[in-house]
Scaffold this motif. Sequence first.
Motif, PDB file in Angstrom:
ATOM      1  N   PHE A 197       6.031  -9.342  47.137  1.00  0.00           N
ATOM      2  CA  PHE A 197       4.903  -8.440  46.877  1.00  0.00           C
ATOM      3  C   PHE A 197       3.673  -9.279  46.584  1.00  0.00           C
ATOM      4  CE2 PHE A 197       8.785  -6.379  45.333  1.00  0.00           C
ATOM      5  CZ  PHE A 197       8.755  -5.213  46.066  1.00  0.00           C
ATOM      6  N   GLU A 198       2.533  -8.906  47.199  1.00  0.00           N
ATOM      7  CA  GLU A 198       1.269  -9.603  46.971  1.00  0.00           C
ATOM      8  C   GLU A 198       0.209  -8.587  46.578  1.00  0.00           C
ATOM      9  OE1 GLU A 198       0.898 -13.162  49.990  1.00  0.00           O
ATOM     10  OE2 GLU A 198       1.625 -11.336  51.000  1.00  0.00           O
ATOM     11  N   LEU A 199      -0.632  -8.980  45.620  1.00  0.00           N
ATOM     12  CA  LEU A 199      -1.685  -8.102  45.132  1.00  0.00           C
ATOM     13  C   LEU A 199      -2.951  -8.925  44.944  1.00  0.00           C
ATOM     14  CD1 LEU A 199      -2.308  -5.204  44.079  1.00  0.00           C
ATOM     15  CD2 LEU A 199      -1.746  -6.060  41.797  1.00  0.00           C
ATOM     16  N   GLY A 200      -4.065  -8.449  45.481  1.00  0.00           N
ATOM     17  CA  GLY A 200      -5.338  -9.141  45.337  1.00  0.00           C
ATOM     18  C   GLY A 200      -6.455  -8.156  45.056  1.00  0.00           C
ATOM     19  N   PHE A 201      -7.326  -8.514  44.101  1.00  0.00           N
ATOM     20  CA  PHE A 201      -8.479  -7.669  43.772  1.00  0.00           C
ATOM     21  C   PHE A 201      -9.493  -8.487  42.984  1.00  0.00           C
ATOM     22  CE2 PHE A 201      -5.388  -7.211  40.414  1.00  0.00           C
ATOM     23  CZ  PHE A 201      -6.117  -7.191  39.234  1.00  0.00           C
ATOM     24  N   ARG A 202     -10.671  -7.937  42.822  1.00  0.00           N
ATOM     25  CA  ARG A 202     -11.731  -8.537  42.000  1.00  0.00           C
ATOM     26  C   ARG A 202     -11.985  -7.591  40.834  1.00  0.00           C
ATOM     27  NH1 ARG A 202     -13.957 -12.872  43.752  1.00  0.00           N
ATOM     28  NH2 ARG A 202     -15.741 -12.774  42.386  1.00  0.00           N
ATOM     29  N   VAL A 203     -12.233  -8.175  39.678  1.00  0.00           N
ATOM     30  CA  VAL A 203     -12.488  -7.354  38.496  1.00  0.00           C
ATOM     31  C   VAL A 203     -13.659  -7.937  37.714  1.00  0.00           C
ATOM     32  CG1 VAL A 203     -10.839  -8.596  37.038  1.00  0.00           C
ATOM     33  CG2 VAL A 203     -11.399  -6.240  36.490  1.00  0.00           C
ATOM     34  N   ARG A 204     -14.426  -7.046  37.114  1.00  0.00           N
ATOM     35  CA  ARG A 204     -15.516  -7.428  36.201  1.00  0.00           C
ATOM     36  C   ARG A 204     -15.121  -6.945  34.821  1.00  0.00           C
ATOM     37  NH1 ARG A 204     -21.830  -6.974  37.264  1.00  0.00           N
ATOM     38  NH2 ARG A 204     -21.269  -8.922  38.238  1.00  0.00           N
ATOM     39  N   LEU A 205     -15.083  -7.862  33.861  1.00  0.00           N
ATOM     40  CA  LEU A 205     -14.629  -7.555  32.514  1.00  0.00           C
ATOM     41  C   LEU A 205     -15.793  -7.713  31.543  1.00  0.00           C
ATOM     42  CD1 LEU A 205     -11.763  -6.854  31.552  1.00  0.00           C
ATOM     43  CD2 LEU A 205     -11.494  -9.235  30.903  1.00  0.00           C
ATOM     44  N   HIS A 206     -16.027  -6.684  30.714  1.00  0.00           N
ATOM     45  CA  HIS A 206     -17.107  -6.686  29.726  1.00  0.00           C
ATOM     46  C   HIS A 206     -16.516  -6.694  28.324  1.00  0.00           C
ATOM     47  CE1 HIS A 206     -20.548  -5.564  32.400  1.00  0.00           C
ATOM     48  NE2 HIS A 206     -19.539  -5.238  33.172  1.00  0.00           N
ATOM     49  N   GLY A 207     -17.094  -7.514  27.435  1.00  0.00           N
ATOM     50  CA  GLY A 207     -16.644  -7.548  26.051  1.00  0.00           C
ATOM     51  C   GLY A 207     -17.445  -8.569  25.264  1.00  0.00           C
ATOM     52  N   PRO A 208     -17.067  -8.809  24.010  1.00  0.00           N
ATOM     53  CA  PRO A 208     -17.822  -9.736  23.165  1.00  0.00           C
ATOM     54  C   PRO A 208     -17.482 -11.206  23.441  1.00  0.00           C
ATOM     55  CG  PRO A 208     -16.054  -8.740  21.908  1.00  0.00           C
ATOM     56  CD  PRO A 208     -16.063  -8.070  23.254  1.00  0.00           C
ATOM     57  N   CYS A 209     -18.486 -12.051  23.264  1.00  0.00           N
ATOM     58  CA  CYS A 209     -18.328 -13.500  23.379  1.00  0.00           C
ATOM     59  C   CYS A 209     -17.493 -13.992  22.191  1.00  0.00           C
ATOM     60  CB  CYS A 209     -19.715 -14.145  23.364  1.00  0.00           C
ATOM     61  SG  CYS A 209     -19.706 -15.951  23.310  1.00  0.00           S
ATOM     62  N   PHE A 210     -16.607 -14.933  22.426  1.00  0.00           N
ATOM     63  CA  PHE A 210     -15.756 -15.477  21.358  1.00  0.00           C
ATOM     64  C   PHE A 210     -16.580 -16.213  20.304  1.00  0.00           C
ATOM     65  CE2 PHE A 210     -11.026 -15.869  22.542  1.00  0.00           C
ATOM     66  CZ  PHE A 210     -11.023 -14.634  23.139  1.00  0.00           C
ATOM     67  N   ARG A 211     -17.732 -16.781  20.668  1.00  0.00           N
ATOM     68  CA  ARG A 211     -18.509 -17.591  19.720  1.00  0.00           C
ATOM     69  C   ARG A 211     -19.613 -16.825  19.008  1.00  0.00           C
ATOM     70  NH1 ARG A 211     -19.200 -22.895  23.491  1.00  0.00           N
ATOM     71  NH2 ARG A 211     -17.027 -23.553  23.414  1.00  0.00           N
ATOM     72  N   CYS A 212     -20.382 -16.008  19.744  1.00  0.00           N
ATOM     73  CA  CYS A 212     -21.547 -15.371  19.124  1.00  0.00           C
ATOM     74  C   CYS A 212     -21.446 -13.851  19.047  1.00  0.00           C
ATOM     75  CB  CYS A 212     -22.824 -15.748  19.869  1.00  0.00           C
ATOM     76  SG  CYS A 212     -22.963 -15.021  21.515  1.00  0.00           S
ATOM     77  N   LEU A 213     -20.417 -13.286  19.616  1.00  0.00           N
ATOM     78  CA  LEU A 213     -20.163 -11.840  19.632  1.00  0.00           C
ATOM     79  C   LEU A 213     -21.162 -11.047  20.460  1.00  0.00           C
ATOM     80  CD1 LEU A 213     -19.067 -11.300  15.931  1.00  0.00           C
ATOM     81  CD2 LEU A 213     -17.633 -11.666  17.939  1.00  0.00           C
ATOM     82  N   ASP A 214     -22.026 -11.727  21.217  1.00  0.00           N
ATOM     83  CA  ASP A 214     -22.941 -11.048  22.135  1.00  0.00           C
ATOM     84  C   ASP A 214     -22.133 -10.585  23.352  1.00  0.00           C
ATOM     85  OD1 ASP A 214     -25.343 -10.074  22.978  1.00  0.00           O
ATOM     86  OD2 ASP A 214     -26.179 -11.994  23.602  1.00  0.00           O
ATOM     87  N   ASP A 215     -22.743  -9.802  24.222  1.00  0.00           N
ATOM     88  CA  ASP A 215     -22.035  -9.305  25.405  1.00  0.00           C
ATOM     89  C   ASP A 215     -21.694 -10.452  26.351  1.00  0.00           C
ATOM     90  OD1 ASP A 215     -22.099  -6.651  24.625  1.00  0.00           O
ATOM     91  OD2 ASP A 215     -24.054  -6.309  25.542  1.00  0.00           O
ATOM     92  N   ALA A 216     -20.457 -10.436  26.832  1.00  0.00           N
ATOM     93  CA  ALA A 216     -20.002 -11.409  27.820  1.00  0.00           C
ATOM     94  C   ALA A 216     -19.458 -10.638  29.013  1.00  0.00           C
ATOM     95  CB  ALA A 216     -18.916 -12.308  27.230  1.00  0.00           C
ATOM     96  N   VAL A 217     -19.716 -11.156  30.213  1.00  0.00           N
ATOM     97  CA  VAL A 217     -19.247 -10.526  31.446  1.00  0.00           C
ATOM     98  C   VAL A 217     -18.535 -11.591  32.283  1.00  0.00           C
ATOM     99  CG1 VAL A 217     -19.924  -9.331  33.549  1.00  0.00           C
ATOM    100  CG2 VAL A 217     -21.149  -8.880  31.436  1.00  0.00           C
ATOM    101  N   LEU A 218     -17.321 -11.267  32.694  1.00  0.00           N
ATOM    102  CA  LEU A 218     -16.543 -12.155  33.552  1.00  0.00           C
ATOM    103  C   LEU A 218     -16.298 -11.483  34.889  1.00  0.00           C
ATOM    104  CD1 LEU A 218     -13.634 -13.428  31.276  1.00  0.00           C
ATOM    105  CD2 LEU A 218     -15.533 -14.757  32.123  1.00  0.00           C
TER     106      LEU A 218
END
Length: 172
Positions: free
Chosen positions: A60-81
């Motif tokens: 089985f193979e699965l491929g996709f792209r995702v955008r993840l939003h949440g707080p930065c580990f260091r400053c708690l500002d918004d981070a987007v991956l």
Amino acid sequence: MARVTTFNLRTLKLRSGEQFRDAREIRLEPLELGGQRYMPVPETVPAELGITRASTGTVFELGFRVRLHGPCFRCLDDAVLDLPISAREYQATAPEEDEELRTPYLENDRLDLSAWARDALVLELPDKILCRSDCAGLCPVCGKDLNAEPHEHDEYESDPRWSALAELRDRL
């Protein structure tokens, strides 16, 4: 109860060497990491599913792209991956007691695409999710954001509860 995306393998009739490819929409749940919540945006992502029948089992193979939003580990500002995800699983025709020949996402001929996508996403995450690679974080003394207000404190005031240990260190 969470809505999950599954694929019914009973709808496929593949012989050894044959392959099935299809585009699917997969629902992703928010992630909890280090007590913080990270949201996939959008929560439903287009994915490419591939199923190949081999003589000893199924790949089985699965491929996709995702955008993840949440707080930065260091400053708690918004981070987007933005992450490209590519995952592969194998299910032997007769896995018996060997767990490595069995995928945990297959039960009763239903492939749990949501759980598989979540686990594949978690495996692709960096050690620390940062708003930017050079994030300075928060000041350990006053708690201000060092990205917005870079500064230093002249004297670091230690916690008075540690004074007994400091005296012991000075005597040694």
